[in-house]
Write a protein that holds these residues in place. Structure first.
Motif, mmCIF file in Angstrom:
data_model
loop_
_atom_site.group_PDB
_atom_site.id
_atom_site.type_symbol
_atom_site.label_atom_id
_atom_site.label_comp_id
_atom_site.label_asym_id
_atom_site.label_seq_id
_atom_site.Cartn_x
_atom_site.Cartn_y
_atom_site.Cartn_z
ATOM 1 N N LEU A 40 -7.879 10.682 -3.832
ATOM 2 C CA LEU A 40 -7.312 12.025 -3.839
ATOM 3 C C LEU A 40 -6.371 12.218 -5.010
ATOM 4 C CD1 LEU A 40 -6.389 12.470 -0.056
ATOM 5 C CD2 LEU A 40 -8.387 13.390 -1.236
ATOM 6 N N SER A 41 -6.290 13.436 -5.477
ATOM 7 C CA SER A 41 -5.275 13.779 -6.477
ATOM 8 C C SER A 41 -3.916 13.778 -5.785
ATOM 9 C CB SER A 41 -5.553 15.161 -7.064
ATOM 10 O OG SER A 41 -5.384 16.157 -6.068
ATOM 11 N N VAL A 42 -2.869 13.701 -6.578
ATOM 12 C CA VAL A 42 -1.523 13.744 -6.009
ATOM 13 C C VAL A 42 -1.331 15.042 -5.237
ATOM 14 C CG1 VAL A 42 0.939 13.892 -6.564
ATOM 15 C CG2 VAL A 42 -0.512 12.219 -7.742
ATOM 16 N N ALA A 43 -1.822 16.146 -5.778
ATOM 17 C CA ALA A 43 -1.671 17.449 -5.127
ATOM 18 C C ALA A 43 -2.359 17.473 -3.767
ATOM 19 C CB ALA A 43 -2.225 18.549 -6.025
ATOM 20 N N ALA A 44 -3.571 16.898 -3.690
ATOM 21 C CA ALA A 44 -4.311 16.895 -2.431
ATOM 22 C C ALA A 44 -3.620 16.033 -1.383
ATOM 23 C CB ALA A 44 -5.736 16.400 -2.662
ATOM 24 N N ALA A 45 -3.162 14.851 -1.795
ATOM 25 C CA ALA A 45 -2.454 13.962 -0.869
ATOM 26 C C ALA A 45 -1.149 14.597 -0.408
ATOM 27 C CB ALA A 45 -2.194 12.613 -1.532
ATOM 28 N N CYS A 46 -0.478 15.261 -1.315
ATOM 29 C CA CYS A 46 0.787 15.918 -0.978
ATOM 30 C C CYS A 46 0.596 17.030 0.044
ATOM 31 C CB CYS A 46 1.443 16.479 -2.239
ATOM 32 S SG CYS A 46 2.213 15.228 -3.289
ATOM 33 N N GLN A 47 -0.541 17.692 -0.027
ATOM 34 C CA GLN A 47 -0.819 18.767 0.921
ATOM 35 C C GLN A 47 -0.832 18.242 2.353
ATOM 36 O OE1 GLN A 47 -0.970 22.059 0.517
ATOM 37 N NE2 GLN A 47 -1.306 22.268 2.734
ATOM 38 N N TYR A 48 -1.461 17.078 2.551
ATOM 39 C CA TYR A 48 -1.500 16.498 3.893
ATOM 40 C C TYR A 48 -0.098 16.124 4.371
ATOM 41 C CZ TYR A 48 -6.579 16.199 3.498
ATOM 42 O OH TYR A 48 -7.915 16.505 3.368
ATOM 43 N N LEU A 49 0.730 15.589 3.466
ATOM 44 C CA LEU A 49 2.094 15.236 3.839
ATOM 45 C C LEU A 49 2.902 16.473 4.196
ATOM 46 C CD1 LEU A 49 2.952 12.500 1.176
ATOM 47 C CD2 LEU A 49 2.493 12.154 3.607
ATOM 48 N N SER A 50 2.709 17.530 3.440
ATOM 49 C CA SER A 50 3.441 18.770 3.699
ATOM 50 C C SER A 50 3.094 19.326 5.074
ATOM 51 C CB SER A 50 3.113 19.816 2.624
ATOM 52 O OG SER A 50 3.547 19.373 1.349
ATOM 53 N N GLU A 51 1.843 19.148 5.474
ATOM 54 C CA GLU A 51 1.406 19.676 6.763
ATOM 55 C C GLU A 51 2.066 18.975 7.937
ATOM 56 O OE1 GLU A 51 -2.803 20.111 7.221
ATOM 57 O OE2 GLU A 51 -3.051 20.866 5.183
ATOM 58 N N VAL A 52 2.547 17.748 7.735
ATOM 59 C CA VAL A 52 3.242 17.041 8.815
ATOM 60 C C VAL A 52 4.758 17.040 8.602
ATOM 61 C CG1 VAL A 52 1.261 15.608 9.381
ATOM 62 C CG2 VAL A 52 2.931 14.773 7.715
ATOM 63 N N GLY A 53 5.230 17.932 7.756
ATOM 64 C CA GLY A 53 6.661 18.139 7.615
ATOM 65 C C GLY A 53 7.407 17.158 6.744
ATOM 66 N N LEU A 81 0.850 -1.186 0.000
ATOM 67 C CA LEU A 81 0.000 0.000 0.000
ATOM 68 C C LEU A 81 0.889 1.240 0.000
ATOM 69 C CD1 LEU A 81 -3.103 0.556 0.234
ATOM 70 C CD2 LEU A 81 -2.703 0.950 2.674
ATOM 71 N N THR A 82 0.651 2.146 -0.929
ATOM 72 C CA THR A 82 1.465 3.356 -0.995
ATOM 73 C C THR A 82 0.930 4.415 -0.036
ATOM 74 O OG1 THR A 82 0.185 4.463 -2.723
ATOM 75 C CG2 THR A 82 1.907 2.925 -3.446
ATOM 76 N N VAL A 83 1.759 5.403 0.212
ATOM 77 C CA VAL A 83 1.354 6.505 1.077
ATOM 78 C C VAL A 83 0.113 7.204 0.509
ATOM 79 C CG1 VAL A 83 2.051 8.758 1.983
ATOM 80 C CG2 VAL A 83 3.682 6.854 1.983
ATOM 81 N N LYS A 84 0.094 7.426 -0.795
ATOM 82 C CA LYS A 84 -1.062 8.066 -1.430
ATOM 83 C C LYS A 84 -2.319 7.214 -1.259
ATOM 84 C CE LYS A 84 -2.781 9.930 -5.836
ATOM 85 N NZ LYS A 84 -3.939 9.047 -5.960
ATOM 86 N N ASP A 85 -2.182 5.886 -1.414
ATOM 87 C CA ASP A 85 -3.321 4.980 -1.219
ATOM 88 C C ASP A 85 -3.888 5.126 0.192
ATOM 89 O OD1 ASP A 85 -3.019 3.929 -3.773
ATOM 90 O OD2 ASP A 85 -1.763 2.255 -3.095
ATOM 91 N N LEU A 86 -2.987 5.149 1.182
ATOM 92 C CA LEU A 86 -3.407 5.190 2.577
ATOM 93 C C LEU A 86 -4.146 6.492 2.890
ATOM 94 C CD1 LEU A 86 -3.265 3.628 5.267
ATOM 95 C CD2 LEU A 86 -1.200 4.930 5.797
ATOM 96 N N ILE A 87 -3.626 7.610 2.414
ATOM 97 C CA ILE A 87 -4.261 8.899 2.684
ATOM 98 C C ILE A 87 -5.608 8.987 1.953
ATOM 99 C CG2 ILE A 87 -4.021 11.407 2.445
ATOM 100 C CD1 ILE A 87 -1.029 11.047 2.871
#
Length: 245
Positions: A109-122, A95-101
């Motif tokens: 989610l789009s890649v951009a949307a999933a990336c936003q959540y990752l960015s918020e946790v540094g 399972l990829t990180v994008k899949d999990l989110i």
């Protein structure tokens, strides 16, 4: 609102009898940030797992917004808006990180949307978005990905079991900002198991568990002196609650 009514939990002892871990816990949780703290082995993590549905109390009830959810599974409680972040996050091979989110968000989610959540946790999104949730990720990375997952879910009650563990390279200030942003989105309660004083500082209510009972609850200024007295000789930020879970 979450309410615990006369919740007790016993586990088999090595001698063949029963060990009381939680004893007649009565609590109401409706505040923005609530911290559960206390000496190691006091039953804090057990209490969090009972709320999440990972463990079932020996007696008593768990009430969420007026509904008795004591008999509901962790999946059924998740549908009612409860999230739980483990002290040691689960790894999912394949399972990829994008899949999990995306699963957490309940939509692809789009890649951009999933990336936003990752960015918020540094986390640098482009380095993680397509990685598998497996042994190649450190405990600290998994912890932050799990926090991003709960951000994506946006639940009414989010439970974190010692969220500071394993994120030494990420400041507590950033962790606290994530919790504040989570509340702004959900307006739900955030329940945090922690020994970390900087996390207790943001709590609207601090609940002290000692020897399986609620030893104190209230504002940090009222509870912390009792906490320090009960833990004299111990490191305040020490992390190890496995003995009673």
């Amino acid at each position: 609102m979450l309410e615990l009514q006369h919740v007790s939990f016993s586990a088999p002892s090595e001698a063949g009898g029963k060990t009381e871990i939680l004893k007649d816990i009565n609590l109401k949780i409706d505040e923005r940030f609530v911290a559960i703290t206390g000496p190691n082995g006091s039953g804090k993590s057990t209490l969090a797992k009972i709320i999440a549905g990972i463990m079932t109390p020996t007696s008593g009830k768990v009430i969420l917004d007026g509904e008795d959810i004591t008999a509901l599974s962790i999946t059924e409680r998740a549908r009612r808006g409860i999230s739980f972040a483990f002290q040691q996050p689960v790894r999912f091979k394949g399972l990829t990180v994008k899949d999990l989110i995306s699963l957490a968000a309940g939509e692809k989610l789009s890649v951009a949307a999933a990336c936003q959540y990752l960015s918020e946790v540094g986390l640098c999104a482009k380095e993680y978005i397509n990685r598998e949730i497996n042994a190649s990720l450190s405990g600290g990375e998994l912890k932050r990905i799990e926090i991003a997952e709960i951000l994506a879910r946006g639940t009414k009650l989010s439970i974190f079991d010692e969220p500071e563990a394993g994120i030494d390279l990420w400041s507590f200030g950033n962790l606290i900002k994530v919790f504040e942003k989570m509340y702004e989105r959900t307006k739900g309660s955030i329940l945090i198991i922690s020994h970390q004083e900087r996390i207790l500082d943001i709590a609207d209510k601090v609940i002290m568990i000692a020897d399986g009972v609620v030893a104190a609850e209230g504002a940090k200024a009222d509870v912390l002196p009792m906490l320090l007295g009960s833990m004299s000789g111990c490191r305040f930020t020490e992390v190890n609650d496995h003995a009673r879970t």
